[in-house]
Design an enzyme around this catalytic site. Structure first.
Site, PDB file in Angstrom:
ATOM      1  N   ALA A 193     -12.393   0.250  11.499  1.00  0.00           N
ATOM      2  CA  ALA A 193     -13.823  -0.298  11.274  1.00  0.00           C
ATOM      3  C   ALA A 193     -13.000  -1.874  11.845  1.00  0.00           C
ATOM      4  N   CYS A 200      -2.312  -5.940   1.614  1.00  0.00           N
ATOM      5  CA  CYS A 200      -3.430  -5.115   1.802  1.00  0.00           C
ATOM      6  C   CYS A 200      -4.234  -6.238   0.646  1.00  0.00           C
ATOM      7  N   GLY A 260      -0.692 -10.867  16.297  1.00  0.00           N
ATOM      8  CA  GLY A 260      -0.294  -9.566  15.894  1.00  0.00           C
ATOM      9  C   GLY A 260       1.004 -10.170  15.079  1.00  0.00           C
ATOM     10  N   LYS A 298     -10.018 -10.509   2.642  1.00  0.00           N
ATOM     11  CA  LYS A 298     -10.488 -10.907   3.674  1.00  0.00           C
ATOM     12  C   LYS A 298     -12.198  -9.943   3.755  1.00  0.00           C
ATOM     13  N   GLU A 333       9.891  -5.109  -5.636  1.00  0.00           N
ATOM     14  CA  GLU A 333       9.052  -6.460  -4.815  1.00  0.00           C
ATOM     15  C   GLU A 333       9.276  -7.623  -4.950  1.00  0.00           C
ATOM     16  N   SER A 386       1.219  -1.196   0.022  1.00  0.00           N
ATOM     17  CA  SER A 386       0.244   0.179   0.290  1.00  0.00           C
ATOM     18  C   SER A 386       1.108   1.161  -0.057  1.00  0.00           C
ATOM     19  N   GLY A 387       1.627   0.884   0.994  1.00  0.00           N
ATOM     20  CA  GLY A 387       2.549   2.437   1.004  1.00  0.00           C
ATOM     21  C   GLY A 387       3.923   2.439  -0.094  1.00  0.00           C
ATOM     22  N   GLU A 435     -12.441 -10.784  13.569  1.00  0.00           N
ATOM     23  CA  GLU A 435     -12.947 -11.014  11.679  1.00  0.00           C
ATOM     24  C   GLU A 435     -12.694 -12.356  11.076  1.00  0.00           C
ATOM     25  N   CYS A 491      -6.873  -6.663   3.353  1.00  0.00           N
ATOM     26  CA  CYS A 491      -8.029  -6.104   3.222  1.00  0.00           C
ATOM     27  C   CYS A 491      -8.746  -6.687   2.535  1.00  0.00           C
ATOM     28  N   HIS A 535     -34.163   9.274   7.573  1.00  0.00           N
ATOM     29  CA  HIS A 535     -34.931   8.127   7.934  1.00  0.00           C
ATOM     30  C   HIS A 535     -35.983   7.525   7.168  1.00  0.00           C
ATOM     31  N   GLU A 591     -29.331   7.121  11.506  1.00  0.00           N
ATOM     32  CA  GLU A 591     -29.946   8.895  12.173  1.00  0.00           C
ATOM     33  C   GLU A 591     -30.002   8.843  13.546  1.00  0.00           C
ATOM     34  N   ASP A 648       3.169  -0.246   7.660  1.00  0.00           N
ATOM     35  CA  ASP A 648       3.391  -0.827   8.598  1.00  0.00           C
ATOM     36  C   ASP A 648       4.212  -0.872   9.208  1.00  0.00           C
ATOM     37  N   TYR A 668      -7.802  -7.390  15.431  1.00  0.00           N
ATOM     38  CA  TYR A 668      -8.585  -7.490  14.181  1.00  0.00           C
ATOM     39  C   TYR A 668      -8.879  -8.856  14.055  1.00  0.00           C
TER      40      TYR A 668
HETATM   41  P1  FAD Z   1       2.329  -4.335   2.904  1.00  0.00           P
HETATM   42  O1  FAD Z   1       1.017  -4.363   2.046  1.00  0.00           O
HETATM   43  O2  FAD Z   1       3.486  -5.192   3.523  1.00  0.00           O
HETATM   44  O3  FAD Z   1       3.699  -4.430   1.542  1.00  0.00           O
HETATM   45  C1  FAD Z   1       5.304  -4.985   2.369  1.00  0.00           C
HETATM   46  C2  FAD Z   1       5.551  -5.742   0.900  1.00  0.00           C
HETATM   47  O4  FAD Z   1       7.231  -5.531   0.494  1.00  0.00           O
HETATM   48  C3  FAD Z   1       5.153  -6.370  -0.174  1.00  0.00           C
HETATM   49  O5  FAD Z   1       4.529  -6.534  -1.331  1.00  0.00           O
HETATM   50  C4  FAD Z   1       6.502  -7.728   0.573  1.00  0.00           C
HETATM   51  O6  FAD Z   1       6.582  -8.797  -0.459  1.00  0.00           O
HETATM   52  C5  FAD Z   1       7.501  -7.058   0.573  1.00  0.00           C
HETATM   53  N1  FAD Z   1       8.798  -6.928   0.852  1.00  0.00           N
HETATM   54  C6  FAD Z   1       9.129  -7.565   1.958  1.00  0.00           C
HETATM   55  N2  FAD Z   1      10.322  -7.493   2.173  1.00  0.00           N
HETATM   56  C7  FAD Z   1      10.912  -7.112   0.732  1.00  0.00           C
HETATM   57  C8  FAD Z   1      11.945  -7.376   0.549  1.00  0.00           C
HETATM   58  N3  FAD Z   1      12.997  -7.884   1.146  1.00  0.00           N
HETATM   59  N4  FAD Z   1      12.645  -6.868  -1.125  1.00  0.00           N
HETATM   60  C9  FAD Z   1      11.408  -6.943  -1.730  1.00  0.00           C
HETATM   61  N5  FAD Z   1      10.017  -6.823  -1.332  1.00  0.00           N
HETATM   62  C10 FAD Z   1       9.987  -7.006   0.151  1.00  0.00           C
HETATM   63  N6  FAD Z   1      -5.707  -2.767   7.224  1.00  0.00           N
HETATM   64  C11 FAD Z   1      -7.003  -1.860   6.234  1.00  0.00           C
HETATM   65  O7  FAD Z   1      -6.971  -0.692   6.727  1.00  0.00           O
HETATM   66  N7  FAD Z   1      -8.258  -2.149   6.472  1.00  0.00           N
HETATM   67  C12 FAD Z   1      -8.246  -3.441   6.721  1.00  0.00           C
HETATM   68  O8  FAD Z   1      -9.677  -3.795   6.094  1.00  0.00           O
HETATM   69  C13 FAD Z   1      -7.058  -4.356   7.337  1.00  0.00           C
HETATM   70  N8  FAD Z   1      -7.414  -5.607   6.990  1.00  0.00           N
HETATM   71  C14 FAD Z   1      -6.146  -6.123   6.959  1.00  0.00           C
HETATM   72  C15 FAD Z   1      -6.654  -7.788   7.156  1.00  0.00           C
HETATM   73  C16 FAD Z   1      -5.188  -8.968   7.109  1.00  0.00           C
HETATM   74  C17 FAD Z   1      -5.891 -10.117   7.347  1.00  0.00           C
HETATM   75  C18 FAD Z   1      -4.080  -8.428   7.450  1.00  0.00           C
HETATM   76  C19 FAD Z   1      -2.945  -8.918   7.647  1.00  0.00           C
HETATM   77  C20 FAD Z   1      -3.907  -6.399   7.404  1.00  0.00           C
HETATM   78  C21 FAD Z   1      -4.996  -6.211   7.151  1.00  0.00           C
HETATM   79  N9  FAD Z   1      -4.777  -4.469   6.698  1.00  0.00           N
HETATM   80  C22 FAD Z   1      -5.825  -3.375   6.761  1.00  0.00           C
HETATM   81  C23 FAD Z   1      -3.754  -4.008   6.792  1.00  0.00           C
HETATM   82  C24 FAD Z   1      -2.742  -3.406   5.930  1.00  0.00           C
HETATM   83  O9  FAD Z   1      -3.211  -4.732   5.452  1.00  0.00           O
HETATM   84  C25 FAD Z   1      -1.956  -2.980   6.003  1.00  0.00           C
HETATM   85  O10 FAD Z   1      -2.285  -1.774   6.770  1.00  0.00           O
HETATM   86  C26 FAD Z   1      -0.983  -2.409   5.049  1.00  0.00           C
HETATM   87  O11 FAD Z   1      -0.828  -3.887   3.747  1.00  0.00           O
HETATM   88  C27 FAD Z   1       0.237  -2.118   5.156  1.00  0.00           C
HETATM   89  O12 FAD Z   1       1.186  -1.593   3.351  1.00  0.00           O
HETATM   90  P2  FAD Z   1       2.896  -1.646   3.996  1.00  0.00           P
HETATM   91  O13 FAD Z   1       3.185  -0.673   2.548  1.00  0.00           O
HETATM   92  O14 FAD Z   1       3.203  -0.782   4.861  1.00  0.00           O
HETATM   93  O15 FAD Z   1       3.126  -2.630   3.481  1.00  0.00           O
HETATM   94  P1  NDP Z   2      -3.221  -7.339  17.032  1.00  0.00           P
HETATM   95  O1  NDP Z   2      -2.202  -6.482  17.287  1.00  0.00           O
HETATM   96  O2  NDP Z   2      -4.398  -6.378  16.581  1.00  0.00           O
HETATM   97  O3  NDP Z   2      -4.195  -7.918  17.567  1.00  0.00           O
HETATM   98  C1  NDP Z   2      -2.533  -9.493  18.036  1.00  0.00           C
HETATM   99  C2  NDP Z   2      -3.668  -9.770  19.171  1.00  0.00           C
HETATM  100  O4  NDP Z   2      -2.947 -10.851  19.377  1.00  0.00           O
HETATM  101  C3  NDP Z   2      -3.890  -9.419  20.720  1.00  0.00           C
HETATM  102  O5  NDP Z   2      -5.211  -9.751  20.883  1.00  0.00           O
HETATM  103  C4  NDP Z   2      -3.330 -10.305  21.803  1.00  0.00           C
HETATM  104  O6  NDP Z   2      -3.362  -9.918  22.592  1.00  0.00           O
HETATM  105  C5  NDP Z   2      -2.912 -11.440  21.054  1.00  0.00           C
HETATM  106  N1  NDP Z   2      -1.386 -11.793  21.531  1.00  0.00           N
HETATM  107  C6  NDP Z   2      -0.017 -11.530  21.077  1.00  0.00           C
HETATM  108  N2  NDP Z   2       1.116 -11.860  21.604  1.00  0.00           N
HETATM  109  C7  NDP Z   2       0.319 -13.135  21.787  1.00  0.00           C
HETATM  110  C8  NDP Z   2       0.603 -14.452  22.151  1.00  0.00           C
HETATM  111  N3  NDP Z   2       2.221 -14.661  22.208  1.00  0.00           N
HETATM  112  N4  NDP Z   2      -0.130 -15.455  22.553  1.00  0.00           N
HETATM  113  C9  NDP Z   2      -1.246 -15.009  22.959  1.00  0.00           C
HETATM  114  N5  NDP Z   2      -2.161 -14.343  21.982  1.00  0.00           N
HETATM  115  C10 NDP Z   2      -1.659 -13.131  21.695  1.00  0.00           C
HETATM  116  O7  NDP Z   2      -3.017  -8.063  15.237  1.00  0.00           O
HETATM  117  P2  NDP Z   2      -3.478  -8.727  14.007  1.00  0.00           P
HETATM  118  O8  NDP Z   2      -2.186  -9.707  13.919  1.00  0.00           O
HETATM  119  O9  NDP Z   2      -5.054  -8.954  14.604  1.00  0.00           O
HETATM  120  O10 NDP Z   2      -3.768  -7.784  13.161  1.00  0.00           O
HETATM  121  C11 NDP Z   2      -2.416  -6.610  12.677  1.00  0.00           C
HETATM  122  C12 NDP Z   2      -2.699  -5.294  12.337  1.00  0.00           C
HETATM  123  O11 NDP Z   2      -2.871  -5.487  10.772  1.00  0.00           O
HETATM  124  C13 NDP Z   2      -3.873  -5.125  12.955  1.00  0.00           C
HETATM  125  O12 NDP Z   2      -3.194  -4.059  14.427  1.00  0.00           O
HETATM  126  C14 NDP Z   2      -4.793  -4.096  12.201  1.00  0.00           C
HETATM  127  O13 NDP Z   2      -4.270  -2.677  12.581  1.00  0.00           O
HETATM  128  C15 NDP Z   2      -4.309  -3.772  10.978  1.00  0.00           C
HETATM  129  N6  NDP Z   2      -5.665  -5.106  11.080  1.00  0.00           N
HETATM  130  C16 NDP Z   2      -6.234  -3.965  10.311  1.00  0.00           C
HETATM  131  C17 NDP Z   2      -7.863  -4.487  10.203  1.00  0.00           C
HETATM  132  C18 NDP Z   2      -8.946  -3.418   9.501  1.00  0.00           C
HETATM  133  O14 NDP Z   2      -8.909  -2.327   9.248  1.00  0.00           O
HETATM  134  N7  NDP Z   2      -9.990  -4.284   9.222  1.00  0.00           N
HETATM  135  C19 NDP Z   2      -8.157  -5.861   9.479  1.00  0.00           C
HETATM  136  C20 NDP Z   2      -7.134  -6.832  10.625  1.00  0.00           C
HETATM  137  C21 NDP Z   2      -5.806  -5.999  10.767  1.00  0.00           C
HETATM  138  P3  NDP Z   2      -3.396  -8.541  23.671  1.00  0.00           P
HETATM  139  O15 NDP Z   2      -4.486  -7.522  23.183  1.00  0.00           O
HETATM  140  O16 NDP Z   2      -3.338  -9.293  25.064  1.00  0.00           O
HETATM  141  O17 NDP Z   2      -1.175  -7.636  23.442  1.00  0.00           O
END
Ligand code: FAD
Ligand code: NDP
Length: 451
Positions: free
Chosen positions: A341, A44, A262, A52, A36, A16-17, A182, A49, A436, A441, A303, A178
């Site tokens: 969300a 994403c 996480g 998902k 890449e 994304s970034g 989800e 995203c 409405h 609302e 990220d 999250y």
């Molecule tokens: P990324 O999108 O992770 O891109 C990093 C890229 O770098 C990847 O393509 C990887 O292959 C590449 N890369 C890594 N290391 C190297 C290297 N050394 N050389 C070449 N390429 C490399 N966010 C939302 O806003 N809404 C959502 O609904 C949502 N749902 C999500 C659901 C899931 C299951 C997950 C895991 C994340 C979700 N997110 C969501 C979070 C969102 O995907 C991230 O915030 C976003 O993709 C971050 O963008 P980025 O550019 O930082 O990294």
């Molecule tokens: P989160 O940081 O949101 O959640 C991680 C969860 O795992 C927490 O509940 C944490 O518990 C738990 N946890 C961490 N370590 C351990 C462990 N060792 N044993 C058991 N439980 C553990 O990360 P996600 O992986 O769910 O998502 C990563 C990020 O991606 C999100 O924070 C969000 O920014 C993004 N995302 C956004 C979405 C959206 O916009 N709809 C959808 C999906 C991802 P505790 O709370 O106690 O630390």
């Protein structure tokens, strides 16, 4: 003699970034390459995203079909085919990958396939090739973090869950963030028996407490077996090919275990040791508000720098980066009032401060809250309820936070995000005419503060 550079900017990571930064910088006239190692679009588009949300849509049909009967639709048995969903998702992502390629190629960005490694402050190695760039932007995102429990290698992560060979009949999800929440809703909706295990007393730490409590109740009604203060201590493979997990409350067998515990920055073999780039105590890259690391020619965003790990935030940071570096418009990212969300069922939508955060920051708060059965469900037979909540500053009347659990929460809270960004007061909400009959609302008709 002037130094030779292959590029003004090399971006590592086309997520994304990275894609946005590369495109915009090239549009401003910079010579740009993006490296890449996997598919264009990053997390994403490929494993986040987009797939998902497609799976969320898929999982809503069973409940919608049950509810349709209250409106007179026939009750013939419906069937679900996992392979159709999975393969249609894969086709859609391939289409998006191609769009990303065109978006990069149009302004002249070179796409270099492979793993990028920093060989120095202005040097990137990809396979056998070595490139020199005036500036390097790291946008390599994050990778799932696995818990330290015996047998964790038998579990899958969100990277694998979309492409399982079959729909699991029983799924254990570890985590309370999250992703865990989800996927608990997605698989419960698709007909899987889901256990979501969270180590703390209530999932979704960081969200408004009333919202977390309300969602837990709604998800339990929808059939998710939520277990809080609950631990998974080991995972073993069972004779049937399934996975056995030792839980706080005994051993149980599942078809799959999903760890959603996480994510951590994607910095393996990135060559950071050849630079002065520093990490914080959580392992994220340290940058200033211009996204510059401790190595002046190297920048990082998205990220891998922590904070709000959301696609629109990574994109916003990339826009600010490109404008500042190549667009002659110094810009920073504003992190206030970021709407977000959780696509659970029902979903959460939220923007601004939670009640707890507002109090911690010293605001005297007035809370307006409304919980109701949506009009649709008076006839659908569903017991699902909606919660809306406004956190208002008692002194200034400014709305500090808007939170919701209920259908379309993400869609509704996007609009509220504009209002909060503009500093709307509760009086502004009150003066806004409702639409409405909608659930939304209710946000402009809550008159009596919570007692
Ligand atoms: P990324 O999108 O992770 O891109 C990093 C890229 O770098 C990847 O393509 C990887 O292959 C590449 N890369 C890594 N290391 C190297 C290297 N050394 N050389 C070449 N390429 C490399 N966010 C939302 O806003 N809404 C959502 O609904 C949502 N749902 C999500 C659901 C899931 C299951 C997950 C895991 C994340 C979700 N997110 C969501 C979070 C969102 O995907 C991230 O915030 C976003 O993709 C971050 O963008 P980025 O550019 O930082 O990294
Ligand atoms: P989160 O940081 O949101 O959640 C991680 C969860 O795992 C927490 O509940 C944490 O518990 C738990 N946890 C961490 N370590 C351990 C462990 N060792 N044993 C058991 N439980 C553990 O990360 P996600 O992986 O769910 O998502 C990563 C990020 O991606 C999100 O924070 C969000 O920014 C993004 N995302 C956004 C979405 C959206 O916009 N709809 C959808 C999906 C991802 P505790 O709370 O106690 O630390």
């Amino acid at each position: 003699m002037t130094e030779h550079f292959d590029y003004d900017l090399m971006v590592i990571g086309a997520g994304s970034g990275g894609v946005r930064a590369a495109r915009k910088s090239a549009e401003f006239g910079a010579r740009v390459a993006v490296v890449e190692e996997a598919a264009l679009g990053g997390t994403c588009v490929n494993v986040g995203c987009i797939p998902k949300k497609l799976y969320v849509y898929a999982s809503e049909y069973a409940a919608a079909w049950r509810e349709a009967q209250g409106f007179g639709w026939g009750a013939e048995r419906i069937t679900f085919d996992w392979a159709t969903l999975r393969d249609n998702k894969t086709n859609e992502i391939a289409r998006l990958n191609a769009i990303y390629q065109r978006l990069l190629e149009a302004p002249g960005v070179d796409i270099i396939e492979g793993h990028g490694v920093l060989a120095g402050p202005q040097e990137v190695v990809v396979g056998d090739s070595r490139y020199r760039a005036k500036k390097i932007l790291l946008a390599t995102g994050t990778w799932p973090a696995m818990p330290d429990i015996p047998g964790a290698e038998l579990a899958i992560t969100s990277n694998e869950i979309f492409d399982l060979p079959e729909l699991p009949k029983r799924l254990l999800i570890i985590g309370g963030g999250y992703i865990a929440t989800e996927f608990a809703s997605i698989f419960a909706g698709l007909g899987t028996e889901v256990v979501q295990s969270y180590r703390g007393e209530l999932f979704l730490r960081g969200f408004d407490r009333d919202i977390r409590l309300f969602l837990a109740e709604e998800m339990r009604k929808a059939g998710v077996d939520l277990r809080f203060d609950h631990h998974v201590t080991s995972i073993t493979s069972s004779a049937t090919g399934a996975v056995a997990a030792t839980l706080s409350d005994g051993e149980e067998v599942f078809d799959a275990v999903l760890c959603a515990t996480g994510r951590k920055p994607n910095i393996a073999n990135l060559g950071l040791d050849h630079t002065a780039v520093t990490l914080n105590e959580s392992g994220y890259l340290v940058v200033d508000e211009q996204f510059q690391t401790a190595e002046p020619s190297i920048y990082a965003l998205g990220d891998m720098t922590g904070g709000w790990e959301l696609t629109p935030v990574a994109i916003g940071e990339a826009m600010a980066f490109a404008q500042t570096q190549f667009g002659d418009t110094p810009s920073t990212m504003n992190y206030d009032n970021i709407p977000t969300a959780v696509f659970s069922q029902p979903p959460i939508g939220t923007v601004g401060l939670t009640e707890e955060e507002a109090e911690q920051r010293g605001h005297a708060v007035v809370v307006f809250e409304s919980s109701f059965r949506p009009l649709k469900h008076t006839v659908s037979g569903s017991e699902e309820r909606t919660l809306m909540k406004l956190v208002v500053d008692a002194e200034t009347d400014r709305v500090l936070g808007a939170h919701m659990v209920g259908s379309d929460a993400g869609e509704i809270c996007q609009g509220l995000g504009i209002a909060l960004k503009m500093g709307a007061t509760k009086a502004d909400f009150d003066q806004t005419v409702g639409i409405h009959p909608t659930a939304a609302e209710e946000f402009v008709t809550m008159r009596v503060p919570r007692g």
